[in-house]
Design a protein around this motif. Structure first.
Motif, PDB file in Angstrom:
ATOM      1  N   PHE A  32       0.715  -1.144   0.153  1.00  9.74           N
ATOM      2  CA  PHE A  32       0.098   0.062  -0.031  1.00  9.74           C
ATOM      3  C   PHE A  32       0.795   1.319  -0.013  1.00  9.74           C
ATOM      4  N   ALA A  33       0.203   2.179  -0.744  1.00  8.66           N
ATOM      5  CA  ALA A  33       0.757   3.678  -0.474  1.00  8.66           C
ATOM      6  C   ALA A  33       0.034   4.272   0.669  1.00  8.66           C
ATOM      7  N   MET A  34       0.456   5.027   1.512  1.00  6.31           N
ATOM      8  CA  MET A  34       0.028   5.418   2.885  1.00  6.31           C
ATOM      9  C   MET A  34      -0.127   7.052   2.833  1.00  6.31           C
ATOM     10  N   GLY A  35      -1.192   7.360   3.499  1.00  5.34           N
ATOM     11  CA  GLY A  35      -1.356   8.705   3.912  1.00  5.34           C
ATOM     12  C   GLY A  35      -1.766   9.180   5.112  1.00  5.34           C
ATOM     13  N   TRP A  36      -1.793  10.254   5.691  1.00  4.70           N
ATOM     14  CA  TRP A  36      -2.247  10.784   6.774  1.00  4.70           C
ATOM     15  C   TRP A  36      -3.073  12.101   6.403  1.00  4.70           C
ATOM     16  N   PHE A  37      -4.293  11.897   7.153  1.00  4.26           N
ATOM     17  CA  PHE A  37      -5.274  13.089   7.009  1.00  4.26           C
ATOM     18  C   PHE A  37      -5.457  13.734   8.379  1.00  4.26           C
ATOM     19  N   ARG A  38      -6.156  14.715   8.541  1.00  5.69           N
ATOM     20  CA  ARG A  38      -6.530  15.124   9.714  1.00  5.69           C
ATOM     21  C   ARG A  38      -7.837  15.909   9.394  1.00  5.69           C
ATOM     22  N   PHE A  47      -5.936  16.582   3.722  1.00  4.96           N
ATOM     23  CA  PHE A  47      -4.616  15.768   3.504  1.00  4.96           C
ATOM     24  C   PHE A  47      -3.449  16.425   4.255  1.00  4.96           C
ATOM     25  N   VAL A  48      -2.651  15.594   4.624  1.00  4.89           N
ATOM     26  CA  VAL A  48      -1.502  16.372   5.600  1.00  4.89           C
ATOM     27  C   VAL A  48      -0.253  15.583   4.953  1.00  4.89           C
ATOM     28  N   ALA A  49      -0.209  14.267   4.527  1.00  5.84           N
ATOM     29  CA  ALA A  49       1.083  13.903   4.210  1.00  5.84           C
ATOM     30  C   ALA A  49       1.053  12.399   3.453  1.00  5.84           C
ATOM     31  N   ALA A  50       1.885  12.164   2.697  1.00 10.24           N
ATOM     32  CA  ALA A  50       1.669  10.643   1.713  1.00 10.24           C
ATOM     33  C   ALA A  50       2.890  10.100   1.599  1.00 10.24           C
ATOM     34  N   ILE A  51       2.958   8.662   1.563  1.00 10.37           N
ATOM     35  CA  ILE A  51       4.390   8.334   1.128  1.00 10.37           C
ATOM     36  C   ILE A  51       3.858   7.030  -0.043  1.00 10.37           C
ATOM     37  N   CYS A  96      -4.744   7.660   9.434  1.00 12.20           N
ATOM     38  CA  CYS A  96      -4.008   7.184   8.509  1.00 12.20           C
ATOM     39  C   CYS A  96      -4.726   6.376   7.690  1.00 12.20           C
ATOM     40  N   ALA A  97      -4.236   6.235   6.325  1.00 11.06           N
ATOM     41  CA  ALA A  97      -5.075   5.593   5.495  1.00 11.06           C
ATOM     42  C   ALA A  97      -4.199   4.916   4.280  1.00 11.06           C
ATOM     43  N   ALA A  98      -4.749   3.532   3.875  1.00  5.75           N
ATOM     44  CA  ALA A  98      -4.042   2.870   3.044  1.00  5.75           C
ATOM     45  C   ALA A  98      -4.673   3.022   1.523  1.00  5.75           C
ATOM     46  N   PHE A 100      -4.217   0.933  -2.127  1.00  2.54           N
ATOM     47  CA  PHE A 100      -3.763  -0.456  -2.679  1.00  2.54           C
ATOM     48  C   PHE A 100      -3.155  -0.046  -3.907  1.00  2.54           C
ATOM     49  N   SER A 101      -2.120   0.576  -4.000  1.00  2.09           N
ATOM     50  CA  SER A 101      -1.333   1.036  -5.003  1.00  2.09           C
ATOM     51  C   SER A 101      -0.008   1.341  -4.670  1.00  2.09           C
ATOM     52  N   ALA A 102       1.167   1.354  -5.752  1.00  2.00           N
ATOM     53  CA  ALA A 102       2.413   2.127  -5.260  1.00  2.00           C
ATOM     54  C   ALA A 102       2.349   3.592  -5.023  1.00  2.00           C
ATOM     55  N   VAL A 103       1.399   4.216  -5.819  1.00  2.32           N
ATOM     56  CA  VAL A 103       1.390   5.502  -5.940  1.00  2.32           C
ATOM     57  C   VAL A 103       0.433   6.264  -5.100  1.00  2.32           C
ATOM     58  N   SER A 104       0.962   7.385  -4.023  1.00  2.55           N
ATOM     59  CA  SER A 104       0.162   7.811  -3.030  1.00  2.55           C
ATOM     60  C   SER A 104      -0.610   9.209  -3.844  1.00  2.55           C
ATOM     61  N   LYS A 105      -1.790   9.438  -3.037  1.00  2.00           N
ATOM     62  CA  LYS A 105      -2.726  10.358  -3.501  1.00  2.00           C
ATOM     63  C   LYS A 105      -3.038  11.315  -2.506  1.00  2.00           C
ATOM     64  N   THR A 106      -3.457  12.538  -3.022  1.00  2.00           N
ATOM     65  CA  THR A 106      -3.867  13.717  -1.825  1.00  2.00           C
ATOM     66  C   THR A 106      -5.233  13.547  -1.613  1.00  2.00           C
ATOM     67  N   GLU A 107      -6.095  12.910  -2.362  1.00  2.00           N
ATOM     68  CA  GLU A 107      -7.573  12.993  -2.261  1.00  2.00           C
ATOM     69  C   GLU A 107      -7.795  11.670  -1.527  1.00  2.00           C
ATOM     70  N   ALA A 108      -8.653  12.025  -0.262  1.00  2.00           N
ATOM     71  CA  ALA A 108      -9.015  10.922   0.717  1.00  2.00           C
ATOM     72  C   ALA A 108      -9.943   9.925   0.174  1.00  2.00           C
ATOM     73  N   ASN A 109     -10.696  10.203  -0.891  1.00  2.40           N
ATOM     74  CA  ASN A 109     -11.533   9.158  -1.702  1.00  2.40           C
ATOM     75  C   ASN A 109     -10.709   8.256  -2.598  1.00  2.40           C
ATOM     76  N   GLU A 110      -9.225   8.472  -2.665  1.00  4.43           N
ATOM     77  CA  GLU A 110      -8.409   7.452  -3.234  1.00  4.43           C
ATOM     78  C   GLU A 110      -8.025   6.202  -2.393  1.00  4.43           C
ATOM     79  N   TYR A 111      -8.277   6.471  -1.034  1.00  3.86           N
ATOM     80  CA  TYR A 111      -7.694   5.379  -0.113  1.00  3.86           C
ATOM     81  C   TYR A 111      -8.897   4.514   0.090  1.00  3.86           C
ATOM     82  N   ASN A 112      -8.388   3.454   0.326  1.00  2.00           N
ATOM     83  CA  ASN A 112      -9.463   2.062   0.457  1.00  2.00           C
ATOM     84  C   ASN A 112      -9.497   1.873   2.031  1.00  2.00           C
TER      85      ASN A 112
END
Length: 124
Positions: A32-38, A47-51, A96-98, A100-112
């Motif tokens: 998973f690509a991962m993100g933090w939101f608040r 969106f806060v950060a993604a990796i 935090c959000a995961a 299912f992709s190699a690529v991270s995104k800044t949009e919350a609806n892109e996370y599974n």
């Protein structure tokens, strides 16, 4: 399925630091690509950060750039958010959000998958 559990939130004075952790179970985070939101009270989730999945690239909201750092330890199935020089306006529930992709995104609806969140309160 993957379950995400955030920890490390709390009350801190302005200028202080916190490190949030996001531990995964059920599936390896290396998929998973991962993100933090608040989400602050009365505001939309932001969106806060993604990796990226491999950890080679990171992305930050302008409001936290230079103060926050996202990292991951796939061996520990954990993602981190180091937060320094905190401001009262950083007060929010952090998720935090995961993705299912190699690529991270800044949009919350892109996370599974999403964790339940951890509260961060920064006092002035």
């Amino acid at each position: 399925q993957v379950q995400l559990v955030e920890s490390g939130g709390g009350l801190v004075q302005a200028g202080g630091s916190l490190r949030l952790s996001c531990a995964a179970s059920g599936r390896t985070l290396s998929s998973f690509a991962m993100g933090w939101f608040r989400q602050a009270p009365g505001k939309e989730r932001e969106f806060v950060a993604a990796i990226t999945r491999g950890g080679g690239s990171t992305y930050y909201a302008d409001s936290v750039k230079g103060r926050f750092a996202i990292s991951r330890d796939n061996a520990k199935n954990t993602v981190y958010l180091q937060m320094n020089s905190l401001y009262p306006e950083d007060t929010a529930v952090y998720y935090c959000a995961a993705r299912f992709s190699a690529v991270s995104k800044t949009e919350a609806n892109e996370y599974n998958y999403w964790g339940q969140g951890t509260h961060v309160t920064v006092s002035s």
